[in-house]
Design a protein around this motif. Structure first.
Motif, PDB file in Angstrom:
ATOM      1  N   SER A  86     -60.812  10.158  21.897  1.00  0.00           N
ATOM      2  CA  SER A  86     -59.754  11.148  22.461  1.00  0.00           C
ATOM      3  C   SER A  86     -58.777  11.408  21.661  1.00  0.00           C
ATOM      4  CB  SER A  86     -60.389  11.998  23.694  1.00  0.00           C
ATOM      5  OG  SER A  86     -59.895  11.200  24.506  1.00  0.00           O
ATOM      6  N   TRP A  87     -57.863  10.302  21.737  1.00  0.00           N
ATOM      7  CA  TRP A  87     -56.547  10.473  21.303  1.00  0.00           C
ATOM      8  C   TRP A  87     -56.686  10.249  19.970  1.00  0.00           C
ATOM      9  CZ3 TRP A  87     -53.472   7.158  25.481  1.00  0.00           C
ATOM     10  CH2 TRP A  87     -53.509   7.847  26.518  1.00  0.00           C
ATOM     11  N   VAL A  88     -57.503  10.959  18.890  1.00  0.00           N
ATOM     12  CA  VAL A  88     -57.582  10.033  17.558  1.00  0.00           C
ATOM     13  C   VAL A  88     -56.173  10.689  16.627  1.00  0.00           C
ATOM     14  CG1 VAL A  88     -59.004  12.296  17.219  1.00  0.00           C
ATOM     15  CG2 VAL A  88     -58.716  10.744  15.359  1.00  0.00           C
ATOM     16  N   LEU A  89     -55.794  11.703  17.323  1.00  0.00           N
ATOM     17  CA  LEU A  89     -54.490  12.378  16.456  1.00  0.00           C
ATOM     18  C   LEU A  89     -53.181  11.085  17.031  1.00  0.00           C
ATOM     19  CD1 LEU A  89     -54.384  16.279  17.157  1.00  0.00           C
ATOM     20  CD2 LEU A  89     -54.763  15.356  14.984  1.00  0.00           C
ATOM     21  N   TYR A  90     -53.304  10.798  18.242  1.00  0.00           N
ATOM     22  CA  TYR A  90     -52.263   9.742  18.577  1.00  0.00           C
ATOM     23  C   TYR A  90     -52.829   8.189  18.251  1.00  0.00           C
ATOM     24  CZ  TYR A  90     -48.716   7.743  21.982  1.00  0.00           C
ATOM     25  OH  TYR A  90     -47.644   6.927  22.462  1.00  0.00           O
ATOM     26  N   CYS A  91     -53.611   8.262  17.716  1.00  0.00           N
ATOM     27  CA  CYS A  91     -53.995   6.476  17.145  1.00  0.00           C
ATOM     28  C   CYS A  91     -53.331   6.147  16.142  1.00  0.00           C
ATOM     29  CB  CYS A  91     -55.699   6.212  18.071  1.00  0.00           C
ATOM     30  SG  CYS A  91     -55.701   5.627  19.166  1.00  0.00           S
ATOM     31  N   SER A  92     -54.214   8.048  14.980  1.00  0.00           N
ATOM     32  CA  SER A  92     -53.611   7.675  14.073  1.00  0.00           C
ATOM     33  C   SER A  92     -52.532   7.845  13.450  1.00  0.00           C
ATOM     34  CB  SER A  92     -54.256   8.948  13.499  1.00  0.00           C
ATOM     35  OG  SER A  92     -56.040   8.663  13.315  1.00  0.00           O
ATOM     36  N   GLY A  93     -51.569   8.409  14.311  1.00  0.00           N
ATOM     37  CA  GLY A  93     -49.963   8.631  14.180  1.00  0.00           C
ATOM     38  C   GLY A  93     -49.398   7.787  14.917  1.00  0.00           C
ATOM     39  N   LYS A  94     -49.594   6.777  15.695  1.00  0.00           N
ATOM     40  CA  LYS A  94     -48.803   5.339  15.931  1.00  0.00           C
ATOM     41  C   LYS A  94     -49.439   4.125  15.083  1.00  0.00           C
ATOM     42  CE  LYS A  94     -46.534   6.688  19.558  1.00  0.00           C
ATOM     43  NZ  LYS A  94     -45.335   6.409  19.391  1.00  0.00           N
ATOM     44  N   ALA A  95     -50.667   4.350  14.025  1.00  0.00           N
ATOM     45  CA  ALA A  95     -50.887   3.406  13.287  1.00  0.00           C
ATOM     46  C   ALA A  95     -50.711   3.675  11.853  1.00  0.00           C
ATOM     47  CB  ALA A  95     -52.344   3.232  12.878  1.00  0.00           C
ATOM     48  N   ALA A  96     -50.127   5.302  11.809  1.00  0.00           N
ATOM     49  CA  ALA A  96     -48.696   5.695  10.673  1.00  0.00           C
ATOM     50  C   ALA A  96     -48.149   4.906  10.303  1.00  0.00           C
ATOM     51  CB  ALA A  96     -49.248   6.538  10.488  1.00  0.00           C
ATOM     52  N   ARG A  97     -47.216   5.141  11.959  1.00  0.00           N
ATOM     53  CA  ARG A  97     -45.853   4.495  12.011  1.00  0.00           C
ATOM     54  C   ARG A  97     -45.611   3.230  12.013  1.00  0.00           C
ATOM     55  NH1 ARG A  97     -43.184   9.121  16.040  1.00  0.00           N
ATOM     56  NH2 ARG A  97     -42.061   7.308  16.367  1.00  0.00           N
ATOM     57  N   ASP A  98     -46.586   2.142  12.445  1.00  0.00           N
ATOM     58  CA  ASP A  98     -46.685   0.905  12.279  1.00  0.00           C
ATOM     59  C   ASP A  98     -46.239   0.448  11.240  1.00  0.00           C
ATOM     60  OD1 ASP A  98     -46.085   0.667  15.122  1.00  0.00           O
ATOM     61  OD2 ASP A  98     -47.872  -1.402  15.337  1.00  0.00           O
ATOM     62  N   MET A  99     -47.728   0.821  10.291  1.00  0.00           N
ATOM     63  CA  MET A  99     -47.147   0.416   8.782  1.00  0.00           C
ATOM     64  C   MET A  99     -46.154   1.414   8.402  1.00  0.00           C
ATOM     65  SD  MET A  99     -49.217  -1.394   6.709  1.00  0.00           S
ATOM     66  CE  MET A  99     -50.287  -1.682   6.859  1.00  0.00           C
ATOM     67  N   ILE A 100     -45.881   2.253   7.796  1.00  0.00           N
ATOM     68  CA  ILE A 100     -44.869   2.258   7.620  1.00  0.00           C
ATOM     69  C   ILE A 100     -43.438   1.910   7.902  1.00  0.00           C
ATOM     70  CG2 ILE A 100     -42.160   4.367   7.221  1.00  0.00           C
ATOM     71  CD1 ILE A 100     -44.395   6.675   8.229  1.00  0.00           C
TER      72      ILE A 100
END
Length: 264
Positions: free
Chosen positions: A169-183
């Motif tokens: 249920s945290w798809v937006l938050y998890c996706s955003g945090k994963a993207a920021r880490d990879m950036i």
């Protein structure tokens, strides 16, 4: 022998009005040299003004710390431009460390599940604030303050376990945090002279945690969040920020690394 410090620093802190961002600003004020400058960024002008007054009246303020705030929506291009302009205005030639702390962020809608996100506008709005602005502000600050001899440049992403582990249920938050880490991992590869850190502060006792306890669509996750609260397992912002300060002061971390509170 003088205690270690972060130099005569220009510190840009997003999401600085409350919670962890506010604590970061307070703690950084103790470890920068006189002549440093802070740019505090958030959407709440009243809270920023209160923090500005507090820091200006502090020992660091009396020693010459300059504090400017920018009330801005980082999901909009003009918000980013105002932050970069403010940073250039308060910087002097004596600054020897530029530190950007990307703390601003939101949970997004955590009441539903992945299959419920059919509205592109909703998803794009979330990613604009939590990912696009993060990348673009970092790029703008790096362009505004290019590498030069004698200048240390550091960028920090306030990350999360959610960057590494999926939470129902945290798809937006998890996706955003994963993207920021990879950036930031890519940035560390591209800019070897830049200090890049993804710091996961652990489960903090903040408004965001309250939101997680009351709104998570996954009932097991909601129960887990509430149990952590009731058992006193949440961390104070001051406790977690202490470990972030330790990382920045020692400056021995691998650039681009993801480091959790519990790793230190």
């Amino acid at each position: 022998m003088h205690p270690p410090d972060l130099g005569r620093a220009l510190c840009i802190i997003t999401g600085a009005s409350r919670g962890f961002g506010r604590t970061i600003a307070q703690e950084l004020s103790h470890v920068v040299k006189p002549g440093s400058a802070f740019v505090l960024v958030a959407r709440s002008g009243d809270d920023l003004r209160t923090l500005q007054a507090e820091l200006t009246d502090s020992e660091a303020g009396r020693a010459g710390l300059r504090v400017q705030y920018v009330e801005a929506d980082l999901g909009l291009p003009e918000g980013l431009e105002r932050v970069t302009t403010a940073a250039k205005e308060v910087a002097t030639d004596l600054i020897d460390h530029v530190l950007l702390v990307n703390n601003a962020g939101s949970l997004g809608d955590i009441s539903g599940f992945t299959k419920s996100f059919t509205d592109m506008a909703e998803v794009n709005s979330y990613l604009s604030l939590n990912v696009s602005s993060f990348l673009c502000l970092t790029a703008q600050i790096l362009q505004a303050f290019p590498q030069r001899p004698g200048l240390r440049r550091s960028v920090v992403n306030i990350s999360s376990l959610c960057a590494l582990k999926p939470f129902s249920s945290w798809v937006l938050y998890c996706s955003g945090k994963a993207a920021r880490d990879m950036i930031f991992r890519v940035l560390a590869e591209e800019e070897p002279d830049l200090r890049v850190l993804n710091y996961a502060p652990g489960p903090l006792d903040t408004d965001m945690q309250l939101e997680a306890r009351s709104k998570s669509g996954d009932m097991l996750l909601r129960k887990s969040c509430n149990e952590m609260f009731s058992k006193g397992q949440l961390l104070s912002c001051e406790e977690s920020c202490g470990k972030l300060m330790k990382l920045l002061m020692e400056n021995t971390y691998t650039s681009g690394a993801h480091i959790d509170f519990y790793d230190i």
